[in-house]
Each structure stands twice: as structure tokens, then as C-alpha cells.
Design an enzyme around this catalytic site. Structure first.
Site: not given
Ligand code: UD1
Length: 448
Positions: A24-25, A120, A125, A310, A413
Site C-alpha cells: 500500500k505505502n 490515521c 503528523r 506499522d 483502507r
């Protein structure tokens, strides 16, 4: 979409072979990078998750033509019709990765307009490292009614030192620099496998990038790039989660396309717990044969090649059921322990500790002490971020009875049908609309 819940029922040890989706990233940033060329780019091994759909919408709002082929796991992005440089604020608020179009828009079109990204809730952030260094590259930034207007006459190459190896800032600066005359140097760059995947994609487009010792990336600008045809790397975070599914259920799971060399410290920690790890030729494919008597291990998250933040919450679940006590130190995000309360509801023994070693609350700590318990118990839990949703599903599969998790949008997601892969390994898991949740069950604490 109506609200959903995930139901997990304890199903014993998980066994079998599975493969992971593309990362995903990695795919999100590669999709952003397609803006750097004029033409049709093709991305394969794409995980079809909600974030990928959000990024597709974001690119469409800029004028690109985007097609998702769910069967073939393929995305095409045709940028020839890009005509707008304002990022859709709704998408921007849903997904932090939206900020990654800023570098490509500045490089190709010398402008970008966006609001601050959401995503998230794992910490403040900020995007100060992105903005500060874009300014250094000659970008003027103004705020009008909470909208950030970024504009440049011409990007300038320079030497950039990141005070922290931020993944997003490294990626954004890289993408801005590939079309900037001269050589841009990023010192203390992030070198996560997903950043290396982006570099590979950019190099295929014709970018001139070299990685030098001590985490330095040098980018020498070219005048134009060609569209990419790139296959996304397998998701190391999904691979880690599937291996943990084997670990917490005492099973035997082989992740056929996991890349062991992307997850050295994580695999080392699983071995320290007593699990048997087998790695295929050249690091391709990882199998876990779980011990029935796992021992607790302490770990600390950090930038790559450190323990990935993660995988902190999924790995915590394994510690909740191991023998002994360990400490988990989160150093990357300041508010990434929201899953602790949910695990405590399931019977986990977790104490939040402050720097002075004193007990404190979940929101104020960067360290927890976990003491293994004999069993966790299924109950109602709420996922608050992508990786927490995975952790709670792992806890559910190891717990006695039934676990009901809401916050399924986070699961959707981050993962492309991970629930189906878990079913393949023998787990009883289903996703259902909340309307089916009978009222008494909605309020009940335990379902045993
Ligand atoms: C990316 C990943 C995310 C992963 C994280 C760390 C994507 C889409 N997301 O997020 O899954 O958990 O890397 O591996 O790739 N920071 C600042 N100012 C900035 C930028 C970052 O203070 O301008 C701080 C952050 O608040 C955080 C730390 O730096 O505390 C690391 O963030 P960063 O590496 O940038 O993570 P992301 O790119 O957001």
C-alpha cells in the site's frame, strides 16, 4: 457505504500458504509519481484497497484518466489531460498520502493547492519537513482560508538535511527533484523498501538517482521523464501480519512472496520468541512454524531498518500471549497506542509507562509494559487506525470466543482482501453491515 463490523471467531491454529498483495505505502507514492510524465503509466501488483481508490479519485480530480482493473490488480493513469492543480480537500482529509502529489505537481506544473492532510489518528503528523524543504528549493507558500498555495518560478537544486528520516518528506523531495536542474542531495534520507521502490519506478521513467552511503540520496534533474511501467513490491507489513497470524494461533503459515530481507529485525524478534522461521532462496518466501510456548520479547520501533512502527500493534498482540514481561517502545509516532485500551478489554495485561518509569495514560506514553496472560477473551472492540484494525483481528483470532470489531473502514483502507486470505488459512472471519448486529449484541461486553 453503510457501517460494517468484522466478526472473528477463535478457530485454532492457522495453517497453509498465502501470498501478499502489493505494498500500500509503495503504490500510493508511485501513483502520485505518474504525474511527473506526460502520458499513460501502468502499475501492476496493485493492492485494491480504499486508499488506492482515494488516490485514483484524487488524480481524476486533477484531470488524469485513471482506470483500476481489480481482477488484474492493475492501474493505468493517463496524465495527458491534467489541467487542475488543486487537490480535492475531501480526499486530502481522508488520507495523509495525498500530500505526496505536492512534489510532482510542483515539478511538472510549478504549482499546487491543498489543505492539510488527514489520515490515521496516530499522532500530530505535521508536514513541516516537506514545506520547509520545498521553500529551500524555491517554492513560495501562502495560506488563504486554510488552503495552502504553493508556487515556484523554477525549482532549484540544493543540499537538504532532514532532521528525521521522514518517509513522506524524502519521497516528496525526491519527486520534486527529478525534474529540477542540477543535483539535489538529501542527507538523512528515509530508505524504507517503499522509498527504494519509488526510486526504482522513477529510474525506469528516466530519472537520475543514486544512493550513497550514510543515507544520502543524490538526484540529478533531467528535462523530462517518460511514463512508468512498474510492478509494486510485495507488502512487508501484510506479510508480517500473516506471519503473526501463524504465531498467535500456534500455527504454520508460509507467505510465498514475502521478502525476508525487508523485515530482518521483525523476523529476528519472532525467532527470539521461539518461533521457527524458514526463509526461501534469496530471501523470497517466509514460513513460520509457531512455538506453543512463546516467550515475550521487548522491542523499539524506528526508521528502516529498525522495527517498523506499522507492525508495533500487531506484534504487541503476540506479546500479550507470551510467557513473561516485555517493554514496547514507540519512537516514530507519539500517539500510537490507542489499540492498548481495546486489548485491555480483551483481558490483556498492559501498563503504560512514562519516561520516569511511572504509570500513565495511553495518550501520554511512548512505552508500554506487557505481561503475557493465558488467554484473551473476545469482546466488542473499535479499530482507530489501519494497523490497529489488523492487531485487533489478530487478537480476535487468538482469543476465546467471538470478537466484534467496528472501524472496518481502516481495515479496508490498508488491505486488499486480507480477510479472504485468513479464511484460506482456516480462520472464521466475516465482514457484515452493522444493521445485522442485533441490538443486545451491540451493547454486550463479552460474547463467550
Ligand atoms: C509513512 C507510512 C506510514 C509509516 C510511516 C513510518 C505511507 C503512506 N505511510 O508515513 O505507514 O508508519 O511512514 O514508517 O507511506 N514528521 C514530522 N514532520 C514532517 C513529516 C514527518 O514531524 O514533515 C514526523 C511524523 O509526525 C512522525 C515521523 O516524523 O512522527 C515519521 O513520519 P514519516 O516517516 O513522515 O511518516 P509518513 O510518511 O507520514
Amino acid at each position: 457505504m453503510s457501517e460494517e463490523y468484522i466478526k472473528v471467531i477463535s478457530s485454532g491454529p492457522l495453517h497453509g500458504e498465502v501470498s501478499v498483495a502489493g505494498a500500500k505505502n509503495a503504490v500510493l507514492v508511485s501513483m502520485a509519481a505518474t504525474l511527473l510524465a506526460d502520458g499513460e503509466s501502468i502499475l501492476t501488483n496493485v493492492p485494491i484497497s480504499s486508499d488506492v481508490r482515494y488516490m485514483a479519485i484524487l488524480l481524476q480530480c486533477l484531470g488524469a484518466e485513471v482506470a483500476l482493473d481489480e481482477e488484474r490488480k492493475l492501474v493505468t493513469v493517463d496524465t495527458r489531460s491534467v489541467c487542475c492543480f488543486t487537490v480535492n480537500p475531501d480526499v486530502m482529509k481522508k488520507m495523509r498520502a495525498s500530500v505526496l502529489v505536492m512534489g510532482p505537481l510542483l515539478a511538472r506544473f510549478s504549482q499546487a493547492k491543498l489543505v492539510f492532510p488527514g489520515g490515521c489518528s496516530i499522532g500530530a503528523r505535521p508536514i513541516n519537513y516537506h514545506l520547509k524543504n520545498f521553500k529551500k528549493m524555491g517554492v513560495e507558500i501562502h495560506y488563504v482560508d486554510e488552503v495552502l498555495h504553493a508556487k515556484t518560478k523554477k525549482l532549484q537544486s540544493c543540499r537538504i538535511a532532514l532532521e528525521y528520516p521522514s518517509v513522506g518528506a524524502t519521497e516528496n523531495i525526491l519527486m520534486a527533484a527529478v525534474l529540477t536542474e542540477g543535483t539535489t542531495t538529501i542527507v538523512n534520507a528515509a530508505l524504507e523498501p517503499e522509498v527504494l521502490d519509488l526510486i526504482e519506478a522513477l529510474q525506469c521513467m528516466g530519472a537520475r538517482i543514486v544512493i550513497c552511503p550514510a543515507a544520502i540520496i543524490q538526484i540529478t534533474g533531467v528535462t523530462s521523464l517518460k511514463p512508468m511501467n512498474h510492478s509494486v513490491i510485495p507488502d512487508r507489513l501484510e506479510a508480517g501480519s500473516l506471519l503473526l497470524a501463524g504465531a498467535v494461533t500456534g500455527g504454520d503459515v508460509f507467505v510465498t512472496n514475502a521478502r525476508a530481507y525487508d523485515m530482518d529485525i521483525f523476523l529476528m524478534k519472532l525467532q527470539e520468541m521461539g518461533h521457527k522461521i524458514e526463509v526461501g532462496l534469496n530471501g523470497n518466501g517466509v514460513r513460520i512454524k509457531a512455538t506453543q510456548l512463546p516467550e515475550a520479547v521487548s522491542f523499539k520501533t524506528g526508521p528502516y531498518p529498525g522495527f517498523p512502527t506499522d507492525l508495533q500493534s500487531p506484534m504487541m498482540v503476540a506479546q500479550c500471549l507470551a510467557t513473561g514481561t516485555c517493554e514496547i517502545h514507540e519512537t516514530v509516532f507519539e500517539n500510537r497506542f490507542l489499540h492498548v485500551r481495546e486489548l485491555q478489554k480483551m483481558g490483556a495485561q498492559i501498563k503504560c509507562i512514562s519516561g520516569s518509569g511511572l504509570a500513565c495514560s495511553v495518550g501520554d506514553c511512548d512505552k508500554v509494559q506487557v505481561t503475557g496472560v493465558e488467554a484473551l477473551y473476545g469482546t466488542n472492540v473499535i479499530a482507530t487506525d489501519i494497523r490497529a484494525s489488523c492487531a485487533l483481528v489478530l487478537a480476535g483470532m487468538a482469543a476465546k470466543g467471538k470478537t466484534v470489531m467496528t472501524g472496518v473502514d481502516h481495515w479496508r483502507r490498508g488491505y486488499d482482501q486480507l480477510d479472504k486470505k485468513l479464511i484460506q488459512l482456516g480462520l472464521r472471519i466475516s465482514i457484515q453491515p452493522v444493521d445485522y448486529l442485533i441490538p443486545s449484541a451491540r451493547n454486550a461486553e463479552h460474547f463467550i
